[in-house]
Design an enzyme around this catalytic site. Structure first.
Site, short mmCIF file in Angstrom:
data_model
loop_
_atom_site.label_atom_id
_atom_site.label_comp_id
_atom_site.label_asym_id
_atom_site.label_seq_id
_atom_site.Cartn_x
_atom_site.Cartn_y
_atom_site.Cartn_z
N ARG A 174 -30.04 19.92 31.43
CA ARG A 174 -30.67 20.44 30.20
C ARG A 174 -32.16 20.65 30.48
O ARG A 174 -32.99 19.79 30.23
CB ARG A 174 -30.47 19.45 29.05
CG ARG A 174 -29.03 19.19 28.75
CD ARG A 174 -28.82 18.33 27.53
NE ARG A 174 -27.45 17.85 27.54
CZ ARG A 174 -26.39 18.58 27.18
NH1 ARG A 174 -26.57 19.82 26.77
NH2 ARG A 174 -25.17 18.08 27.23
N CYS A 188 -23.65 20.37 24.08
CA CYS A 188 -24.20 21.72 24.21
C CYS A 188 -24.01 22.51 22.93
O CYS A 188 -24.86 23.31 22.54
CB CYS A 188 -23.56 22.45 25.38
SG CYS A 188 -23.86 21.67 26.96
#
Lengths: 85, 236
Positions: free
Chosen positions: B139, B62
């Site tokens: 995601r 991330c």
């Protein structure tokens, strides 16, 4: 309330947007003009207008926004602290 | 009464609904706390939005994505497009992570990040895939146009970081489609030929011959269109 800090003062962005309204006096302002004057992104001006409107710091005439007595008071509090540019 | 397996039991644990929004429908409206204050999707009207979720703050993949998205922000801004991040972490976690990225990687995160602790926005957009993780958002990435219409969705698993070049390419393709009423072929990039929609009538098919398109057959014609963002601007 995202436009007001935990200590009761206006956030930096709210102060800039309401400050721009204060300079216009009794005239109503639209978010697009306020974004242009303050350099604050339009989406954040719209969010600030929504939030400060809910807090009765500003009022609208259906087309634009201006400060209420409460809004002027909130800015004056900051001015007393010497924070309003 | 006996049950052969837990799934036969009439009382089942609560399952997170993961309902995908629909392409070309109005993007689900929301108002949420972000690192830039309380924002609503409506605040972005007139602007394209790339809304994307990540599984968790302070995780390596991330972090690489946030650094990449930070570099992408000015590129998208040239295309009248704003980034808006999201995870289920708290606003304080987001602020600490954004500060850590600045301190450790030297990158300012210029876009707001939604703190979706109650998963309201994640549920609206089907960002939680319970068979992958019942708590974290996958995601996911949604391209919402300047009229609030959901135009594209990309889903990646937790383990795979996204390609931000593809996000720009996607926005360029969608905006080119809108501007010129064309479609874009596989692996298209700005400057490449675009696909002219096939004719729907005999007359249109015949008329097409005189329009100067580069046609392989009557149903497969290409043409060139000007770029919305110049090559110099694209290089930044």
């Amino acid at each position: 309330m995202a436009c007001i800090n935990p200590d009761g003062t206006l956030t930096e962005v709210a102060r800039r947007v309401l400050g721009a309204m204060a300079r216009r006096g009794a005239a109503f302002a639209v978010p697009e003009d306020l974004a242009g004057e303050t350099g604050v992104p339009l989406h954040r001006v719209r969010a600030t207008v929504r939030e400060t409107g809910r807090a009765k710091l500003i009022e609208d005439d259906g087309a634009g926004w201006r400060l209420t007595a409460l809004g002027r008071e909130a800015l004056d509090l900051d001015e007393d602290d010497g924070e309003l540019a | 009464m006996e049950y052969n397996s837990p799934s036969d039991h009439p009382i089942q644990p609560a399952r997170i609904q993961s309902i995908l929004p629909r392409l070309n429908a109005l993007a689900p409206a929301f108002e949420a706390e972000t690192t830039h204050g309380r924002l609503a999707l409506e605040d972005y009207r007139g602007t394209w939005v790339v809304l994307f979720s990540h599984p968790a703050d302070f995780t390596p993949v991330c972090t690489t994505e946030f650094v990449a998205f930070a570099k992408l922000a000015p590129v998208l801004k040239q295309r009248n497009t704003e980034l808006l991040g999201l995870s289920i972490d708290s606003i304080y976690s987001h602020l600490a992570w954004v500060n850590a990225i600045r301190d450790k990687f030297g990158v300012e995160i210029p876009f707001p990040v939604i703190a979706d602790g109650n998963r309201e926005v994640a549920s609206l957009y089907g960002m939680i895939n319970p068979d992958e993780s019942s708590t974290e958002t996958s995601r996911c990435l949604f391209v919402i146009d300047d009229k609030g219409i959901l135009r594209a969705m990309i889903y990646y698993p937790l383990t795979t970081g996204r390609n931000t070049d593809e996000v720009v390419r996607l926005v360029d393709a969608l905006q080119t489609t809108d501007r010129h009423k064309v479609a874009t072929p596989a692996n298209w990039n700005p400057g490449d030929k675009v696909i002219v929609p096939p004719p729907r009538t005999v007359e249109d098919a015949e008329a097409r011959k005189s329009l100067g398109y580069d046609c392989v057959d009557w149903w497969y014609c290409e043409t060139t269109v000007p770029n919305a963002v110049s090559a110099a601007e694209r290089k930044g």
